[in-house]
Design a protein around this motif. Structure first.
Motif, PDB file in Angstrom:
ATOM      1  N   LEU A 172      -6.734 -41.609  12.185  1.00 36.75           N
ATOM      2  CA  LEU A 172      -7.565 -42.784  11.961  1.00 36.75           C
ATOM      3  C   LEU A 172      -8.219 -42.986  10.639  1.00 36.75           C
ATOM      4  CD1 LEU A 172      -9.798 -42.611  15.331  1.00 36.75           C
ATOM      5  CD2 LEU A 172      -8.114 -44.409  14.823  1.00 36.75           C
ATOM      6  N   MET A 227      -6.428 -37.483  16.591  1.00 34.79           N
ATOM      7  CA  MET A 227      -6.751 -38.728  16.286  1.00 34.79           C
ATOM      8  C   MET A 227      -7.721 -38.794  15.122  1.00 34.79           C
ATOM      9  SD  MET A 227      -7.223 -40.257  19.887  1.00 34.79           S
ATOM     10  CE  MET A 227      -8.062 -41.883  19.428  1.00 34.79           C
ATOM     11  N   GLU A 228      -8.745 -38.073  14.866  1.00 32.10           N
ATOM     12  CA  GLU A 228      -9.554 -38.112  13.938  1.00 32.10           C
ATOM     13  C   GLU A 228      -9.016 -38.229  12.609  1.00 32.10           C
ATOM     14  OE1 GLU A 228     -12.498 -35.069  13.978  1.00 32.10           O
ATOM     15  OE2 GLU A 228     -12.840 -35.509  16.253  1.00 32.10           O
ATOM     16  N   PRO A 262     -14.012 -40.398  17.685  1.00 35.72           N
ATOM     17  CA  PRO A 262     -13.007 -41.082  17.694  1.00 35.72           C
ATOM     18  C   PRO A 262     -12.937 -42.542  17.810  1.00 35.72           C
ATOM     19  CG  PRO A 262     -12.081 -39.319  18.743  1.00 35.72           C
ATOM     20  CD  PRO A 262     -13.621 -39.351  18.964  1.00 35.72           C
ATOM     21  N   LEU A 304     -12.857 -45.436  14.851  1.00 36.69           N
ATOM     22  CA  LEU A 304     -12.187 -46.710  14.806  1.00 36.69           C
ATOM     23  C   LEU A 304     -12.915 -47.772  14.729  1.00 36.69           C
ATOM     24  CD1 LEU A 304      -9.205 -47.973  15.777  1.00 36.69           C
ATOM     25  CD2 LEU A 304      -9.785 -47.770  18.196  1.00 36.69           C
ATOM     26  N   LEU A 356     -12.251 -50.506  11.945  1.00 32.76           N
ATOM     27  CA  LEU A 356     -11.867 -52.157  12.065  1.00 32.76           C
ATOM     28  C   LEU A 356     -12.903 -52.898  11.317  1.00 32.76           C
ATOM     29  CD1 LEU A 356     -11.258 -52.164  15.772  1.00 32.76           C
ATOM     30  CD2 LEU A 356      -9.478 -52.259  14.130  1.00 32.76           C
TER      31      LEU A 356
END
Length: 303
Positions: free
Chosen positions: A276, A272-273, A72, A76, A80
Motif C-alpha cells: 500500500l 499489504m502494508e 491496512p 488504504l 485514497l
C-alpha cells in the motif's frame, strides 16, 4: 433483559427451555437444537457450556482477524484521501500553469491531466456507477444461482480464496462438533451447519453429504467426492468415524484451521502494508513527474 424475562415466564408456565427460546424469535436454530437435545438427554448443563465455548471461540477468531486488518484498512483510506486531494486540488492548479505557458506537454502529462479533469467533472457519474454496481451485486447474490456463482468466484481468488475456504470449513466443523456433542443427530446437525458455513459452495457439498448419509454412506466419502474439502479434513473425519469420536476430530480440525486463518491473515496484512505504501508513493511520483518534467523542460528552454 426483556427477552430473558419472556423465557422465564414461558418456563414458569410449563414450557421447555428450547420452546421458550423459540417463542421469543431471538435465538438461532443452532442454539435451540442443542438445548433441545440437552434437555432430552438430561445433560443441559454440559450443552450450555459447549454453546458458551463455541460462542467464545467465534468471537475470539473474529476479534483477531478484525484487529489484524484495521491497520491496512486505515493505510488504504489514507492513501485514497491523499490521491483524491492531489487529483482534485493540487493538480488543477499546476495544470492551469502548464497550459498558460503554451508549451506542448508530454503524453503522460496529458494523460494525467485528462484523468484529473474526468474525475473532477464526472465524479457524480463514478459514484452513481459504483452505487448501481453495488445494488446489482446485492440483487445477484440474493438469488440462489447468483449466490453460488459469487461464492465459487470468491473461493477461486488467489490466496484470499484459500482463507475464505478455511474460515468456512472451520465454522462448519466447529458447529458440527458442538451439535454432535450436544446430542443432536447428524442429519439435523448437517442441516444447521450448512448455514453457519456462510458459503453456498460449501453448503451445497454439505447437502450432498447429508443425502448420502441418509442413504447409508459415511460422512467422509461424500465430502471427498465434492472436491471442496482439503485432504486433511477428510482424513480427520475418517479417523473420527472409525474411532467413534467424530466430535473430537471435528473440533481438532476447527482449532487447526482457526490457527491457520490467524497466521495467513497476519502474513497477508504484513505484505499489504508495504504494498500500500509503494502504491501510494507510485501514484504520487507519477503525478509529480507528470507536472515537474514539463516545468523543468520549460525552464531549460528559457536558459
Amino acid at each position: 433483559k426483556a427477552v430473558f424475562a419472556q423465557v422465564r415466564d414461558k418456563v414458569n408456565e410449563g414450557s421447555s427451555l428450547a420452546d421458550a427460546l423459540v417463542a421469543t424469535g431471538k435465538f438461532d436454530t443452532l442454539y435451540v437444537s442443542m438445548i433441545r437435545a440437552g434437555e432430552a438427554s438430561g445433560a443441559l448443563d454440559r450443552v450450555l457450556q459447549r454453546i458458551a465455548d463455541y460462542l467464545e471461540d467465534q468471537v475470539r477468531l473474529a476479534s483477531k482477524v478484525t484487529s489484524i486488518i484495521v491497520y491496512p484498512a486505515v493505510m488504504l483510506g489514507f492513501a485514497l484521501v491523499v490521491v483524491a486531494l492531489l487529483v482534485t486540488v493540487v493538480l488543477p492548479q499546476i495544470t492551469s500553469l502548464l497550459l498558460s505557458l503554451g508549451e506542448e506537454l508530454p503524453f503522460y502529462t496529458r494523460w494525467v491531466i485528462a484523468g484529473s479533469d474526468f474525475i473532477r467533472g464526472r465524479w457524480w457519474a463514478l459514484i452513481g456507477l459504483g452505487f448501481l454496481g453495488y445494488l446489482g451485486m446485492k440483487t445477484l447474490v440474493q438469488t440462489e444461482r447468483g449466490r453460488l456463482v459469487a461464492d465459487r468466484t470468491k473461493l477461486r481468488i488467489p490466496v484470499l480464496g484459500r482463507v475464505i475456504r478455511i474460515i468456512a470449513i472451520a465454522r462448519f466443523t466447529r458447529t458440527l462438533s458442538s451439535l454432535l456433542s450436544g446430542g443432536v443427530n447428524i442429519v439435523q446437525s448437517l442441516e444447521i451447519s450448512r448455514h453457519v458455513a456462510n458459503n453456498a459452495v460449501i453448503a451445497e457439498a454439505i447437502d450432498e453429504a447429508k443425502t448420502s448419509i441418509l442413504e447409508g454412506a459415511t460422512l467422509a466419502k461424500p465430502l471427498r467426492l465434492s472436491g471442496e474439502f482439503p485432504p486433511m479434513v477428510i482424513t480427520m473425519v475418517e479417523v473420527g468415524e472409525r474411532a467413534g469420536d467424530l466430535e473430537a476430530m471435528l473440533a481438532k480440525v476447527a482449532e487447526t484451521y482457526d490457527e491457520q486463518v490467524e497466521t495467513t491473515v497476519t502474513r497477508l496484512t504484513s505484505l499489504m502494508e508495504p504494498l500500500l505504501i509503494l502504491l501510494m508513493v507510485g501514484i504520487v511520483l507519477v503525478i509529480i513527474m507528470a507536472t515537474l518534467m514539463p516545468l523543468l523542460s520549460i525552464t531549460n528552454s528559457l536558459q
